[in-house]
Motif scaffolding. Structure first.
Motif, PDB file in Angstrom:
ATOM      1  N   CYS A   9      -0.686   0.205   7.744  1.00  0.00           N
ATOM      2  CA  CYS A   9      -1.455   0.222   8.992  1.00  0.00           C
ATOM      3  C   CYS A   9      -2.453  -0.921   8.941  1.00  0.00           C
ATOM      4  O   CYS A   9      -2.587  -1.606   7.943  1.00  0.00           O
ATOM      5  CB  CYS A   9      -2.165   1.564   9.212  1.00  0.00           C
ATOM      6  SG  CYS A   9      -3.696   1.738   8.286  1.00  0.00           S
ATOM      7  N   CYS A  14       0.846  -1.191   0.000  1.00  0.00           N
ATOM      8  CA  CYS A  14       0.000   0.000   0.000  1.00  0.00           C
ATOM      9  C   CYS A  14       0.886   1.249   0.000  1.00  0.00           C
ATOM     10  O   CYS A  14       2.085   1.151   0.216  1.00  0.00           O
ATOM     11  CB  CYS A  14      -0.916  -0.015   1.220  1.00  0.00           C
ATOM     12  SG  CYS A  14      -0.081   0.571   2.700  1.00  0.00           S
ATOM     13  N   CYS A  23      -4.721  -2.346   3.432  1.00  0.00           N
ATOM     14  CA  CYS A  23      -4.876  -2.153   1.988  1.00  0.00           C
ATOM     15  C   CYS A  23      -3.828  -2.955   1.216  1.00  0.00           C
ATOM     16  O   CYS A  23      -4.015  -3.253   0.045  1.00  0.00           O
ATOM     17  CB  CYS A  23      -4.765  -0.680   1.614  1.00  0.00           C
ATOM     18  SG  CYS A  23      -5.938   0.336   2.511  1.00  0.00           S
ATOM     19  N   CYS A  35      -0.417   8.325   2.789  1.00  0.00           N
ATOM     20  CA  CYS A  35      -1.725   8.058   3.385  1.00  0.00           C
ATOM     21  C   CYS A  35      -1.860   8.658   4.774  1.00  0.00           C
ATOM     22  O   CYS A  35      -0.981   8.501   5.619  1.00  0.00           O
ATOM     23  CB  CYS A  35      -1.934   6.547   3.445  1.00  0.00           C
ATOM     24  SG  CYS A  35      -3.469   6.100   4.217  1.00  0.00           S
TER      25      CYS A  35
HETATM   26  S1  SF4 Z   1      -3.111   0.053   4.809  1.00  0.00           S
HETATM   27 FE1  SF4 Z   1      -3.220   1.879   6.050  1.00  0.00          FE
HETATM   28  S2  SF4 Z   1      -1.423   3.017   5.391  1.00  0.00           S
HETATM   29 FE2  SF4 Z   1      -1.805   1.557   3.814  1.00  0.00          FE
HETATM   30  S3  SF4 Z   1      -3.072   2.660   2.342  1.00  0.00           S
HETATM   31 FE3  SF4 Z   1      -4.432   1.518   3.710  1.00  0.00          FE
HETATM   32  S4  SF4 Z   1      -4.991   2.981   5.241  1.00  0.00           S
HETATM   33 FE4  SF4 Z   1      -3.171   3.798   4.239  1.00  0.00          FE
END
Ligand code: SF4
Lengths: 157, 552
Positions: free
Chosen positions: B459, B416, B463, B422
């Protein structure tokens, strides 16, 4: 107060009654709980019922004839439960009275709301009601069936 | 691929016009940011750390070369000359200006594209098997159904303000390449004994902070009931899904809390009620109309053998490795499926420049009937290449920078955007992916490791699908330091499983050495020909843990 009804701006006389103080004269909209506890007192009046997003619409199915109007509250724009409530009232229970959106209601929801069976809207304070009226023309094509459209686009192409 | 008629075209044009009005009201201050937010989100426009990000829908990952050229134009004109392929087969632009977005939507509409419902708490863009229509193991081509579903879910008036986002995935093959058990609803097109088409419907899968595997709610929903059954699921969710806690709002929690039996009962009751209202079934004529857009292209009748291919495979080791890893067999004899790898050192996984987009579009025109596909593994696919053309295509792809022979290897990382872009991120993910790709760049070693899916998220929102990585990496933040937690044993395919955390996390300098130890442990424990996931499933977590934390 001005509201939008049947895609026109009209003067509205319904009174929202919170349950506190004396029951006003005239056409009142009462909460589900108030209605459930005061059915006798209310009988014979022209009545509006106010539903909340978590109201179980099943519970009023057999009493729908009692209401000239059903108001569905949108405590916030993001709470979409009211759309399903309206849809069920119109299409499943055949409710033919006014279905009114109240609460956090503005232009950008109206197109979807009228598709789900709403026909009246109390636009929230501070918003241009004239401007809101334009929302019904946002889209000329609808893919799905809904309360406003019995046939899917594939039967109309 | 599906070609819009005037109705479909109207909708995207009217949407662009509507959004132009909303942006104007926002810029004039008539809409507050909090009011504009749900509107822009229904249109794929996020506010990121430094700028807006626009996510453009690529329905089931399918693009024409003409559309790809338009994406190149948009990247060039409104962005910093690149785009980013996402883990849901879409493309994102990271730097558009708010006032330019209406123009971008107009440009997209001119090539039958849009950003409708690519974010927000609505039914999102639909993903599907990237080899749909060309895979050897396919029973039903899912694309017509995915398109029918795209239309049905577009501006569905009742389901635009759901408790949370909602994702559909489709496959029609034996092997699940679309991770259908990790979607809110996963559809597998199947045939019953009478040869009729229907769908197995899985509900309540998902990643995020509470990963869950989708549960089979119905084993065979006839195609005529596809939309009605879906409506029933959506209405149950819209009414009863939790809205009190964002982290418990996905349908997976509803299914979990109600239990499958009660959830299914409510869906079945709702389905019956809709039918009694006189619901319109999905017409065979409509299925045929849409399917006509997905018939085979004009394949030549070729023998399975290609002189040209065979002698180049013999003579050119680099080519033969690329062929082995990046090329898949095709249902039509004499043809092949080619993966373009968007994983390469120095470039964030999935990033593609405007110039590369134009060149890929040219290659698609020249070699693959003018179509390109995006994969959820953040690569691209040319799905219909003649075997005779593979060698020439390989040279072009290599020049383009998409020829790394690393599909399915450790380098083929799903990742991601993480803290570089992000707002929700806890840790950076892109620089870690780059470190890993640089450290493990010995192809003999990579090939010896075999199929190994490494997936990384910045996080817990996942994603980057870390829960289903054979090895998953999750960015966390401890006292303002970025840490990386490792999970082992996840899988998104038919034997779906969720990876387990191995132990305490590692900082950005420790994470690559930690990975080295895990891989070394695998190599020392594996049986002849055994892949990472199988070894892990056989020996369990313990031996990996012992090695990893031996000196601690
Ligand atoms: S996993 Fe978390 S850090 Fe990565 S794109 Fe999704 S919300 Fe953003």
């Amino acid at each position: 107060m001005q509201i939008i009804k049947d895609k026109a701006i009209v003067e509205d006389h319904w009174i929202h009654y919170s349950g506190e103080g004396d029951l006003p004269k005239g056409d009142v909209i009462v909460s589900f709980d108030y209605w459930a506890e005061n059915k006798d007192k209310l009988s014979g009046r022209r009545l509006g019922l106010r539903l909340e997003p978590d109201s179980l619409v099943k519970n009023i199915q057999s009493d729908l004839d009692d209401f000239a109007l059903i108001a569905i509250n949108f405590p916030s724009f993001n709470d979409g439960r009211g759309y399903s409530i309206a849809k069920i009232l119109r299409d499943r229970y055949g409710y033919a009275g006014e279905i009114r959106a109240v609460g956090d209601v503005m232009r950008d929801q109206l197109f979807y709301m009228q598709r789900c069976g709403f026909n009246a809207y109390e636009i929230k304070a501070g918003r241009d009601i004239q401007d809101a009226l334009k929302a019904f023309d946002d889209f000329s094509v609808k893919y799905q069936t809904s309360s406003d459209e019995p046939l899917p686009l594939y039967r109309r192409r | 691929m599906y070609i819009y008629d005037k109705n479909d075209q109207h909708i995207v044009e009217e949407r662009a016009a509507q959004f132009r009005g909303q942006v104007e009201r926002r810029l004039k201050g008539e809409l507050k940011e909090e009011e504009f937010r749900p509107l822009r989100l229904q249109n794929g426009l996020y506010l990121q750390l430094q700028a807006y990000m626009l996510r453009v829908a690529v329905p089931y990952g399918l693009l024409s070369s003409r559309q790809f050229r338009m994406l190149a134009h948009i990247a060039n004109k409104y962005d910093r000359s690149y785009g980013h392929m996402t883990t849901r087969q879409n493309i994102q632009f990271n730097w558009p200006k708010l006032e330019d977005v209406p123009n971008i939507l107009d440009d997209l509409a001119s090539v039958q594209m849009h950003a409708i419902q690519t974010s927000g708490n609505c039914i999102r863009n639909i993903s599907a098997d990237q080899y749909a229509g060309v895979a050897k193991d396919e029973i039903v081509d899912p694309r017509p159904y995915a398109e029918i579903m795209r239309q049905w879910s577009t501006f569905h008036p009742e389901f635009a303000y759901l408790p949370r986002k909602f994702k559909f995935a489709f496959t029609g093959a034996v092997q699940d390449r679309a991770a259908i058990k990790f979607h809110d609803i996963g559809y597998r097109a199947v045939k019953n004994e009478a040869g009729e088409i229907g769908f197995q419907i899985y509900v309540g899968g998902g990643m995020g902070r509470t990963p869950m595997i989708g549960k089979l709610v119905n084993d065979f929903v006839p195609e005529k009931d596809l939309l009605i059954y879906t409506e029933a699921i959506m209405r149950v969710y819209n009414q009863f899904g939790r809205r009190d806690n964002k982290y418990k709002a996905r349908i997976k929690i509803l299914v979990h809390e109600l239990k499958l039996e009660e959830f299914t009962r409510r869906v079945e009751d709702e389905f019956t009620a809709i039918c009694e209202e006189g619901a319109v079934p999905l017409d065979q004529a409509e299925i045929e109309r849409v399917s006509a857009h997905f018939v085979d292209p004009n394949y030549e009748n070729l023998s399975g053998e290609s002189e040209n291919l065979d002698h180049n495979l013999r003579d050119n080791k680099d080519f033969s490795l690329w062929y082995k890893y990046n090329v898949e067999s095709h249902k039509k004899s004499g043809y092949a499926i080619v993966n373009l790898s968007l994983k390469k050192k120095g470039v964030p996984p999935g990033d593609i420049t405007d110039v590369q987009m134009l060149l890929v579009a040219d290659l698609a025109d020249h070699y693959s009937f003018g179509e390109v596909r995006a994969t959820h593994e953040q690569n691209l696919v040319l799905a219909d290449v003649k075997k005779d053309d593979l060698f020439a295509l390989w040279k072009a792809v290599r020049d383009l920078g998409f020829g790394e022979p690393n599909i399915g290897t450790l380098q083929d990382i799903i990742c991601c955007p993480g803290l570089d872009f992000c707002t929700l991120a806890n840790a950076r993910s892109l620089p870690i992916a780059d470190k890993i790709i640089r450290r493990f760049d010995d192809f003999d070693y990579l090939y010896d490791l075999g199929i190994l899916k490494l997936k990384m998220s910045g996080c817990i929102n996942a994603c980057g699908h870390h829960h289903v990585g054979h090895i998953g990496i999750l960015g966390v933040n401890k006292k303002d330091v970025e840490y990386y937690q490792i999970t082992l044993g996840g899988s998104a395919d038919d034997n779906a499983s969720i990876g387990k955390i191995i132990g305490p996390g590692f900082d950005q300098d420790e994470i690559v050495p930690a990975l080295e130890k895990i891989l070394a442990t695998y190599i020392s424990l594996r049986l002849e020909g055994e892949e990472f996931l199988s070894t892990y499933n056989r020996v369990g977590m313990e031996p990996f843990k012992e090695q990893l934390y031996a000196n601690h």
